[in-house]
Design a protein around this motif. Structure first.
Motif, PDB file in Angstrom:
ATOM      1  N   LEU A   1     114.372 -18.124  80.976  1.00 38.57           N
ATOM      2  CA  LEU A   1     113.027 -18.676  81.172  1.00 38.57           C
ATOM      3  C   LEU A   1     112.899 -20.027  80.128  1.00 38.57           C
ATOM      4  N   ILE A   2     113.489 -20.017  78.984  1.00 37.72           N
ATOM      5  CA  ILE A   2     113.230 -21.185  78.032  1.00 37.72           C
ATOM      6  C   ILE A   2     114.016 -22.321  78.547  1.00 37.72           C
ATOM      7  N   GLY A   3     115.263 -21.860  79.323  1.00 36.06           N
ATOM      8  CA  GLY A   3     116.068 -22.861  79.941  1.00 36.06           C
ATOM      9  C   GLY A   3     115.415 -23.576  80.914  1.00 36.06           C
ATOM     10  N   ARG A   4     114.647 -22.961  81.755  1.00 30.30           N
ATOM     11  CA  ARG A   4     113.669 -23.489  82.810  1.00 30.30           C
ATOM     12  C   ARG A   4     112.492 -24.254  82.443  1.00 30.30           C
ATOM     13  N   HIS A   5     111.861 -23.822  81.443  1.00 32.70           N
ATOM     14  CA  HIS A   5     110.652 -24.438  81.024  1.00 32.70           C
ATOM     15  C   HIS A   5     110.611 -25.023  79.858  1.00 32.70           C
ATOM     16  N   GLY A   6     111.567 -24.778  78.904  1.00 32.44           N
ATOM     17  CA  GLY A   6     111.658 -25.241  77.560  1.00 32.44           C
ATOM     18  C   GLY A   6     110.795 -24.281  76.624  1.00 32.44           C
TER      19      GLY A   6
ATOM     20  N   ASP B   1     110.722 -19.137  87.795  1.00 28.46           N
ATOM     21  CA  ASP B   1     110.304 -20.267  88.576  1.00 28.46           C
ATOM     22  C   ASP B   1     108.601 -20.284  88.237  1.00 28.46           C
ATOM     23  N   LEU B   2     107.886 -19.155  88.357  1.00 27.32           N
ATOM     24  CA  LEU B   2     106.536 -19.070  87.819  1.00 27.32           C
ATOM     25  C   LEU B   2     106.078 -19.093  86.611  1.00 27.32           C
ATOM     26  N   GLY B   3     107.282 -19.035  85.793  1.00 27.33           N
ATOM     27  CA  GLY B   3     106.918 -18.859  84.231  1.00 27.33           C
ATOM     28  C   GLY B   3     106.217 -17.530  83.680  1.00 27.33           C
ATOM     29  N   LEU B   4     106.831 -16.468  84.350  1.00 24.63           N
ATOM     30  CA  LEU B   4     106.054 -15.184  84.019  1.00 24.63           C
ATOM     31  C   LEU B   4     106.952 -14.560  82.563  1.00 24.63           C
ATOM     32  N   LYS B   5     106.144 -14.169  81.828  1.00 23.70           N
ATOM     33  CA  LYS B   5     106.576 -13.746  80.696  1.00 23.70           C
ATOM     34  C   LYS B   5     107.568 -12.701  80.510  1.00 23.70           C
ATOM     35  N   SER B   6     107.502 -11.889  81.847  1.00 21.68           N
ATOM     36  CA  SER B   6     108.520 -10.756  81.951  1.00 21.68           C
ATOM     37  C   SER B   6     108.828 -10.483  83.399  1.00 21.68           C
ATOM     38  N   SER B   7     109.994 -10.225  83.859  1.00 16.07           N
ATOM     39  CA  SER B   7     110.425 -10.004  85.329  1.00 16.07           C
ATOM     40  C   SER B   7     109.650  -8.874  85.748  1.00 16.07           C
ATOM     41  N   GLY B   8     109.311  -8.000  84.864  1.00 14.89           N
ATOM     42  CA  GLY B   8     108.707  -6.564  85.144  1.00 14.89           C
ATOM     43  C   GLY B   8     107.272  -6.853  85.896  1.00 14.89           C
ATOM     44  N   MET B   9     106.648  -7.910  85.590  1.00 11.03           N
ATOM     45  CA  MET B   9     105.445  -8.033  86.054  1.00 11.03           C
ATOM     46  C   MET B   9     105.442  -8.352  87.451  1.00 11.03           C
TER      47      MET B   9
END
Length: 464
Positions: free
Chosen positions: A43-48, A84-92
């Motif tokens: 997630l950080i690698g994709r969005h910083g 891709d959507l920047g969700l904090k957790s994949s569980g969402m």
């Protein structure tokens, strides 16, 4: 990911990105599932790192529908869509999908805010009565069977390649989580795991050994991060003993053998000694030869009692530069120095004058050199005599008589020149690097023989 603070997440990313610590090791250190660690890093690698500052978002029905469409219709992996959507957790996303199917393939957003008091009371009573009814209907045997089923599912879901069983550390972590969730003993969980032939087995002794080993490995990760930081800060010049001393300066007591082992594990190796050639300044007898007052007793009890000097030649791309420093026998700091493109008397006299401005009272000082032509010159010898300085010279052909100065030249060339020649485009860059190194040598580089202090710190200690 709720267990981790923002600071933890930033630290995890830097440990992975800067120090190549694996997600599995980070999972053990922070006691968070490896899947969650991997998702955070992606997630950080994709969005910083700015993604960590994203406020809470109430996603609309349209947003959820578009996200689920990518999974159901376009067959994109859920993890990729979440990142891709920047969700904090994949569980969402999995929760949205479950609710979507539960509600007859319709998106239903829950009403936000506090429920009216009467509705909340009714819901609480309904839930409470359902739970109580369920507990009354389960016999001890049924409750045990349900717990065993939950244990089986938990162990089966451990992340691993298809052809490889999970590591003991992963199983131990899952057992610890199950103890908290089910409120059962370790023996019960391990018996449930080991009784199932389709699950990887773990003995009771191995479980406790793994927990203890995880704590030790977590401590080692902290030490290894500090070791790597010190190693990089000093430009790979420190070997394990000096890094051990630096760790102790920072309040971390650790054995030098442990540091050596961890450095080998990290593949961090200090700069190895190499033969170096010294400029030979002897041109037969030019003036009076002074007696050797030092006799290889280089150390001094207090500063400005014994000084040593020499000239060394450094050659770069067919050109030469010459360094003429003075080193103190007590603190071993470089008191003064000059850098010239050719060896001449002016270089030596300028070095003396710079020193005089810094230390105007030098009566009783012993100034030791080899029998170089500069030091036999009448002007040089007269200057020393007029300032109350006793001149001392090595015996001819005995380079060890000026060993302290020769040792400094070896350290300098080993740590900033040999193997680094390609970094310097010309002599100007090389000379600037020499000046920077001497500043570093005096101010930052610790010396084991001086109680692990820098040279300037040792001077202050001696004079206090």
């Amino acid at each position: 990911m709720s267990k981790l603070s923002k600071q933890d997440k930033v630290e995890i990313y830097h440990l992975w990105h800067d120090y190549q610590i694996s997600p599995a090791e980070l999972s053990q250190r922070y006691r968070v599932g490896r899947t969650n660690i991997s998702y955070l890093l992606a997630l950080i690698g994709r969005h910083g790192l700015t993604i960590l500052d994203q406020p809470f978002t109430a996603y609309t029905s349209n947003f959820k529908e578009q996200a689920l469409r990518r999974i159901i219709v376009e067959h994109e992996p859920a993890r990729r869509v979440s990142i891709d959507l920047g969700l904090k957790s994949s569980g969402m996303l999995y929760n949205w999908l479950r609710e979507y199917r539960k509600n007859g393939y319709n998106i239903v957003n829950k009403q936000r805010g506090r429920q009216p008091h009467d509705q909340k009371r009714t819901a609480d009573q309904t839930g409470k009565s359902a739970t109580q009814a369920r507990e009354r209907t389960l016999t001890p045997a049924e409750l045990e069977a349900e717990n065993r089923e939950r244990i089986r599912k938990k162990i089966e879901r451990l992340s691993r390649p298809a052809d490889q069983e999970p590591q003991a550390a992963e199983i131990a972590q899952a057992v610890t989580q199950l103890r908290r969730e089910l409120k059962v003993s370790v023996t019960f969980i391990l018996d449930a795991i080991n009784a199932n032939p389709n699950l990887p087995h773990l003995s009771r002794s191995n479980y406790y050994y793994t927990l203890k080993k995880k704590d030790k490995e977590r401590d080692n990760q902290e030490i290894m991060a500090k070791i790597k930081a010190i190693y990089e800060e000093h430009k790979h010049r420190y070997v394990y003993r000096r890094i051990t001393a630096e760790l102790r300066r920072r309040g971390l007591l650790v054995n030098h053998k442990e540091v050596q082992r961890l450095m080998n594990k990290l593949k961090l190796f200090g700069i190895v000694s190499k033969r170096w050639l010294k400029y030979n300044s002897y041109r037969s007898t030019q003036g009076p030869i002074k007696p050797d007052l030092i006799k290889r007793s280089f150390s001094a009890v207090y500063p400005n009692h014994k000084w040593y000097s020499d000239v060394t030649e450094i050659k770069l791309k067919g050109q030469k530069t010459y360094l003429s420093p003075i080193i103190d026998g007590c603190t071993q700091e470089i008191v003064s120095y000059t850098i010239f493109r050719s060896p001449n008397l002016k270089q030596t006299m300028d070095m003396l004058k710079k020193t005089w401005h810094k230390y105007p009272a030098l009566n009783g000082l012993i100034f030791h050199t080899n029998q170089g032509w500069q030091y036999q010159n009448g002007q040089f010898q007269a200057w020393l005599k007029s300032h109350g300085i006793s001149q001392s010279m090595s015996r001819k052909g005995n380079s060890l008589d000026d060993g302290l100065m020769a040792g400094f030249f070896g350290i300098l060339k080993r740590e900033m020149f040999y193997g680094f020649e390609k970094q310097y485009k010309n002599l100007t860059e090389l000379e600037d690097a020499i000046r920077d190194y001497i500043e570093y040598y005096n101010q930052k580089r610790i010396k084991i023989k001086l109680k692990g202090l820098t040279l300037i710190e040792y001077r202050k200690l001696v004079l206090s």
